[in-house]
Design a protein around this motif. Sequence first.
Motif, PDB file in Angstrom:
ATOM      1  N   TYR A 155       0.815  -1.219   0.000  1.00  0.00           N
ATOM      2  CA  TYR A 155       0.000   0.000   0.000  1.00  0.00           C
ATOM      3  C   TYR A 155       0.845   1.263   0.000  1.00  0.00           C
ATOM      4  CZ  TYR A 155      -3.948  -3.063   0.479  1.00  0.00           C
ATOM      5  OH  TYR A 155      -4.866  -4.038   0.239  1.00  0.00           O
ATOM      6  N   ALA A 208       1.910   6.584   3.974  1.00  0.00           N
ATOM      7  CA  ALA A 208       0.533   6.922   4.330  1.00  0.00           C
ATOM      8  C   ALA A 208      -0.134   5.751   5.050  1.00  0.00           C
ATOM      9  CB  ALA A 208      -0.257   7.277   3.077  1.00  0.00           C
ATOM     10  N   VAL A 212      -1.752   5.614   8.869  1.00  0.00           N
ATOM     11  CA  VAL A 212      -3.129   5.186   9.178  1.00  0.00           C
ATOM     12  C   VAL A 212      -3.102   4.063  10.212  1.00  0.00           C
ATOM     13  CG1 VAL A 212      -5.244   4.133   8.261  1.00  0.00           C
ATOM     14  CG2 VAL A 212      -4.013   5.823   6.903  1.00  0.00           C
ATOM     15  N   PRO A 224       4.380  10.260   3.710  1.00  0.00           N
ATOM     16  CA  PRO A 224       3.107   9.749   3.194  1.00  0.00           C
ATOM     17  C   PRO A 224       2.795  10.196   1.770  1.00  0.00           C
ATOM     18  CG  PRO A 224       2.739  11.485   4.818  1.00  0.00           C
ATOM     19  CD  PRO A 224       4.209  11.330   4.693  1.00  0.00           C
ATOM     20  N   ASP A 225       2.375   9.236   0.969  1.00  0.00           N
ATOM     21  CA  ASP A 225       1.871   9.566  -0.357  1.00  0.00           C
ATOM     22  C   ASP A 225       0.380   9.217  -0.308  1.00  0.00           C
ATOM     23  OD1 ASP A 225       1.036   9.599  -2.923  1.00  0.00           O
ATOM     24  OD2 ASP A 225       2.532   8.217  -3.707  1.00  0.00           O
ATOM     25  N   TRP A 226      -0.438  10.248  -0.015  1.00  0.00           N
ATOM     26  CA  TRP A 226      -1.851   9.980   0.259  1.00  0.00           C
ATOM     27  C   TRP A 226      -2.609   9.451  -0.941  1.00  0.00           C
ATOM     28  CZ3 TRP A 226      -2.879   9.201   5.074  1.00  0.00           C
ATOM     29  CH2 TRP A 226      -2.145   9.878   6.052  1.00  0.00           C
ATOM     30  N   SER A 227      -2.025   9.601  -2.134  1.00  0.00           N
ATOM     31  CA  SER A 227      -2.749   9.108  -3.319  1.00  0.00           C
ATOM     32  C   SER A 227      -2.834   7.576  -3.298  1.00  0.00           C
ATOM     33  CB  SER A 227      -2.054   9.575  -4.590  1.00  0.00           C
ATOM     34  OG  SER A 227      -0.792   8.947  -4.679  1.00  0.00           O
ATOM     35  N   LYS A 228      -1.950   6.955  -2.511  1.00  0.00           N
ATOM     36  CA  LYS A 228      -1.958   5.478  -2.476  1.00  0.00           C
ATOM     37  C   LYS A 228      -2.998   4.935  -1.490  1.00  0.00           C
ATOM     38  CE  LYS A 228       2.053   4.200  -4.747  1.00  0.00           C
ATOM     39  NZ  LYS A 228       3.261   4.878  -4.373  1.00  0.00           N
ATOM     40  N   ILE A 229      -3.610   5.846  -0.722  1.00  0.00           N
ATOM     41  CA  ILE A 229      -4.556   5.369   0.292  1.00  0.00           C
ATOM     42  C   ILE A 229      -5.984   5.425  -0.245  1.00  0.00           C
ATOM     43  CG2 ILE A 229      -5.635   6.055   2.481  1.00  0.00           C
ATOM     44  CD1 ILE A 229      -3.176   4.583   2.998  1.00  0.00           C
ATOM     45  N   ASP A 230      -6.607   4.260  -0.314  1.00  0.00           N
ATOM     46  CA  ASP A 230      -8.038   4.248  -0.645  1.00  0.00           C
ATOM     47  C   ASP A 230      -8.760   3.549   0.509  1.00  0.00           C
ATOM     48  OD1 ASP A 230      -7.211   1.705  -0.871  1.00  0.00           O
ATOM     49  OD2 ASP A 230      -7.495   1.543  -3.036  1.00  0.00           O
ATOM     50  N   PHE A 280      -7.305   1.532   4.001  1.00  0.00           N
ATOM     51  CA  PHE A 280      -7.746   1.921   5.338  1.00  0.00           C
ATOM     52  C   PHE A 280      -8.231   0.695   6.117  1.00  0.00           C
ATOM     53  CE2 PHE A 280     -10.752   3.545   8.425  1.00  0.00           C
ATOM     54  CZ  PHE A 280      -9.989   4.530   9.021  1.00  0.00           C
TER      55      PHE A 280
END
Length: 445
Positions: free
Chosen positions: A35, A39, A43, A203-209, A213
């Motif tokens: 993931y 990021a 989480v 964190p690379d928030w674009s990788k979090i969906d 989570f």
Amino acid sequence: MKIARFSRIGFILAAAGSAVGLGNIWKFPYIAGEYGGGAFVLVYLFTVLLIGFSIMIAEMLIGYLGRRDTVTSFEELAPVNKHLWKFGGFQALAGLFIMIFYSVVIGWILHYIVTSLTTLPANVKEAEATFTYMLHSDIWTQLLYHTISFVWITYILTKGIKGGIEKMNLVLMPMLMIILAGMFLYATTLGAFSQAVEFMFSPDWSKIDSNAFVVAVGHAFFTLSLGMGAIMTYSASMEKGSNLVKNAFWVVFLDTSIAIVAGLMLFTFLYQYGSGPAKGPGLVFISLPAAFYEMGILGNVFAVLFFIALAFAGLTSSVSLVEPMVQYFIDRFSWSRLRASILMGLFFYLVGIVALLSNIDDYKELLTWGGKNFFDWVDYVTAAIMLPVGGFIMAVFVGFIMPKEQIESVMKPQLKWAFDTWYFSLRYITPVAMFVVLLSLMGVI
Ligand code: PFF
């Protein structure tokens, strides 16, 4: 009946031994890799603090006040509908089910300790071929080491809380920490260390969906050994007058720091000598041995030490996965410890053989349904369904069912001003989060 009690340090090491397991060193790095690192790690850390810590205290509280096996503890603490609430205690079954594949994986690790003494794969391709051969074709090697794992775990269980579980953790946990600390210190001297830090913490928030989570929340539960009666069962043997908050803090702290130390160390080696953060369960069995190969003879030493540490982590968790059901049969059916340990051991051993065979090419088809083989089904049903259900039940039980005065009398002096926040989190934040995780893991949302 006289219950054996852990010493204070014995309890903390045993509960930390349960928490620090294959989840920290085998699973956490590869899902963090999958993931995208930073990021996801944030989480996960956030979930551990917000949800994990409060459920850990709640689970300890049920065990500490109940003082019996999980089923009886629920039954005795429920003010009403006792016969219904006792089913909450059957979350202990999840641990036994997890052992079905956990013991097979410990077997792989034991095998890797032996082979790393003399040979390491020269590159990732070779490493992959070796791992794949073992997994899909080599029944006898897997069976041999699965058997060793079964005998070891069952033997410790027959020795009980003091003479088996506490003793083993008092020795293996410090050794595990020393090995990891030594390898981590070495990793900090390598150039790639900063890359590993960057990978894990920026964190690379674009990788979090939403999926990432959910995986992070699920992993926070798995890694802290929550929702399966392990911490609850150990807590039934906690000394009277113990501070639950301090104990929970130490377990969460040790578990989280060991996951981070192990992750940083592994990624440093993978960046320095290998192909960077790999994805998937093969990370420690494929990419890592190939990276160790590049280090020459020191690589063999590191590989052996690493797999020993991993085996220790796995074994100390294993006893806590089975002990709740052992305790159940001792308490409710007056079985002797010897009988309960051997029968529970045989259960995960024999069903574990089916899980092992479901990875073997010749039997795969027979043991695969709906796109998942038996091994993966067990993992899925325990982690995706039983675990969030267990967490949900505990949060609701402590948050709404147990009388508030009873909880306050124990927890208020320990939590002080934080009591209300903890109670609120148990009543509202955790059950909702668990429910969402459950629906999403089951594919409903
Ligand atoms: N916490 C262990 C790990 O991280 O590998 C796994 C585990 C042990 C889960 C005991 C649940 C449990 F009751």
